[in-house]
Scaffold this motif. Sequence first.
Motif, PDB file in Angstrom:
ATOM      1  N   GLU A  48     -12.495   6.149  23.005  1.00  0.00           N
ATOM      2  CA  GLU A  48     -12.785   4.330  22.115  1.00  0.00           C
ATOM      3  C   GLU A  48     -13.472   3.701  23.353  1.00  0.00           C
ATOM      4  O   GLU A  48     -14.307   2.825  23.235  1.00  0.00           O
ATOM      5  CB  GLU A  48     -11.966   4.200  22.019  1.00  0.00           C
ATOM      6  N   VAL A  49     -12.984   3.295  24.663  1.00  0.00           N
ATOM      7  CA  VAL A  49     -13.168   2.354  25.674  1.00  0.00           C
ATOM      8  C   VAL A  49     -14.979   2.704  26.448  1.00  0.00           C
ATOM      9  O   VAL A  49     -16.051   2.579  25.985  1.00  0.00           O
ATOM     10  CB  VAL A  49     -12.627   2.068  26.518  1.00  0.00           C
ATOM     11  N   ALA A  74     -17.464  -7.499  27.107  1.00  0.00           N
ATOM     12  CA  ALA A  74     -16.884  -8.599  26.969  1.00  0.00           C
ATOM     13  C   ALA A  74     -16.657  -9.237  28.506  1.00  0.00           C
ATOM     14  O   ALA A  74     -15.598 -10.462  28.054  1.00  0.00           O
ATOM     15  CB  ALA A  74     -15.516  -8.396  25.093  1.00  0.00           C
ATOM     16  N   HIS A  75     -16.100  -7.837  28.234  1.00  0.00           N
ATOM     17  CA  HIS A  75     -15.152  -8.198  30.066  1.00  0.00           C
ATOM     18  C   HIS A  75     -16.224  -8.350  31.627  1.00  0.00           C
ATOM     19  O   HIS A  75     -15.524  -8.134  32.763  1.00  0.00           O
ATOM     20  CB  HIS A  75     -14.158  -7.514  30.486  1.00  0.00           C
ATOM     21  N   ARG A  76     -17.812  -7.999  31.267  1.00  0.00           N
ATOM     22  CA  ARG A  76     -18.217  -8.141  32.353  1.00  0.00           C
ATOM     23  C   ARG A  76     -19.141  -9.352  32.857  1.00  0.00           C
ATOM     24  O   ARG A  76     -18.956 -10.138  32.101  1.00  0.00           O
ATOM     25  CB  ARG A  76     -19.532  -7.197  31.896  1.00  0.00           C
ATOM     26  N   GLY A  77     -18.781  -9.249  34.422  1.00  0.00           N
ATOM     27  CA  GLY A  77     -19.372 -10.361  35.041  1.00  0.00           C
ATOM     28  C   GLY A  77     -18.149 -11.457  35.545  1.00  0.00           C
ATOM     29  O   GLY A  77     -18.773 -12.998  35.759  1.00  0.00           O
ATOM     30  N   HIS A  78     -16.669 -11.000  34.851  1.00  0.00           N
ATOM     31  CA  HIS A  78     -15.916 -11.654  35.980  1.00  0.00           C
ATOM     32  C   HIS A  78     -15.131 -10.944  37.325  1.00  0.00           C
ATOM     33  O   HIS A  78     -14.237 -11.106  37.618  1.00  0.00           O
ATOM     34  CB  HIS A  78     -14.800 -11.662  34.849  1.00  0.00           C
ATOM     35  N   GLY A  79     -16.338 -10.206  37.787  1.00  0.00           N
ATOM     36  CA  GLY A  79     -15.332  -9.581  39.263  1.00  0.00           C
ATOM     37  C   GLY A  79     -14.876  -8.320  38.732  1.00  0.00           C
ATOM     38  O   GLY A  79     -14.621  -7.890  39.854  1.00  0.00           O
ATOM     39  N   GLU A  87      -5.241  -5.368  26.507  1.00  0.00           N
ATOM     40  CA  GLU A  87      -6.039  -6.121  25.731  1.00  0.00           C
ATOM     41  C   GLU A  87      -6.746  -4.829  27.124  1.00  0.00           C
ATOM     42  O   GLU A  87      -6.936  -5.086  28.677  1.00  0.00           O
ATOM     43  CB  GLU A  87      -7.031  -7.042  25.766  1.00  0.00           C
ATOM     44  N   PRO A  88      -7.407  -3.380  26.619  1.00  0.00           N
ATOM     45  CA  PRO A  88      -8.647  -2.327  28.147  1.00  0.00           C
ATOM     46  C   PRO A  88      -9.575  -3.111  28.581  1.00  0.00           C
ATOM     47  O   PRO A  88     -10.239  -4.279  27.909  1.00  0.00           O
ATOM     48  CB  PRO A  88      -8.519  -1.518  26.616  1.00  0.00           C
ATOM     49  N   VAL A  89      -9.920  -3.584  29.700  1.00  0.00           N
ATOM     50  CA  VAL A  89     -10.985  -4.091  30.424  1.00  0.00           C
ATOM     51  C   VAL A  89     -12.019  -2.640  31.024  1.00  0.00           C
ATOM     52  O   VAL A  89     -13.511  -3.051  30.276  1.00  0.00           O
ATOM     53  CB  VAL A  89     -10.821  -4.699  31.683  1.00  0.00           C
ATOM     54  N   ALA A 136     -23.021   0.207  25.625  1.00  0.00           N
ATOM     55  CA  ALA A 136     -23.554  -0.950  24.985  1.00  0.00           C
ATOM     56  C   ALA A 136     -23.927  -1.646  26.751  1.00  0.00           C
ATOM     57  O   ALA A 136     -22.928  -2.007  27.085  1.00  0.00           O
ATOM     58  CB  ALA A 136     -22.675  -1.503  24.448  1.00  0.00           C
ATOM     59  N   GLY A 137     -25.015  -1.526  26.842  1.00  0.00           N
ATOM     60  CA  GLY A 137     -25.843  -2.285  27.672  1.00  0.00           C
ATOM     61  C   GLY A 137     -26.044  -1.450  29.319  1.00  0.00           C
ATOM     62  O   GLY A 137     -25.829  -2.027  30.121  1.00  0.00           O
TER      63      GLY A 137
END
Length: 326
Positions: free
Chosen positions: A190-191, A268-273, A244-246, A197-198
């Motif tokens: 699922e993850v 949804a969680h990209r760009g946060h290190g 929530e899975p990252v 995507a991307g």
Amino acid sequence: MTAVPAVPSTPTAPTTPALSHDLILRPITGSQEVELFNQLPYVFNHEVADDLSTGRRRHAWLWVALRGDRVLARVGWWCRPGDDAPLLFDILDYAEDHQDVGQLLFETAQAAVFPENGTPVKYTRMIPADWRTDPAARRAVEGRTAIVERCGARPFVERLRFEWLPGTPIPAPSGRLTFRQVAGREELLEVMTDVLAGTLDAHSLLDLRTMTPRQAAEEHYDEELARYPSPRDWWRLATLPSGEPVGFVIAAQGNYHPIIAYIGIRPAHRGHGYIDELLAEGTRVLAATNPARIRATTDVGNHPMAQSFLRGGYVNFEGEILLAWE
């Protein structure tokens, strides 16, 4: 995935002399000829004998071009233990000024290894990290790729190879993420499906040309991740405090070294290190096994992953090029 026909156990060496009357093209006849095969240098030489004993190579897949007792060129294919056919074409070497012999040997051996017009497997070569700025290395890389390109292959991807050595500091957890073992195949799929995507990975992008993200995730899981012999409890899922899975990190035992096999972050969680924290967690898992080294690879175009490896104490010690036939 293209099916490759099984290789005959005793391919027939060509009977017509080529280039000159004293040039012989043939597969090695047994393990006693490994030293002969290894006359030409390459980073894989020390692995050839063990690869033969573990089923990663076959004598019928290791060919030499001989003039007397001198090896002028050699080619070789590799597979995973238990496979019946080659997975990669990974050895192509020729003595100085004998590129023409290397070309002839490759064409001859490939016709024997892939009978009935079977589709050849990808060509891969480990290359110096600075090969573009080193004239000798550049000539060697371009000379070999010219041979396989003349036989119909095209550049597929260039990759960066990284290495972590014991004693290198591992960044401490920040507390932003919680790590736990992956619950099972379905949770990871699922993850993984979301992560595609991307994606910047060339192999995944190729899969997505003919598959849905779910199908591509299943293919990757079944054909690669599930084949690692290491414990599944090395695999980590990262979540926020809410649960929530990252993303996830797959730490595994590769064919020759412990590896960071896969790191994925949900869009949804990209760009946060978070990528650095996932890498650090995977490195901690493997470091606890007291490895001699940890290896990892990423595409040249995947700058975020490459920079994360460097921040995490990994060194870009080598590169890799892959060419493929359509």
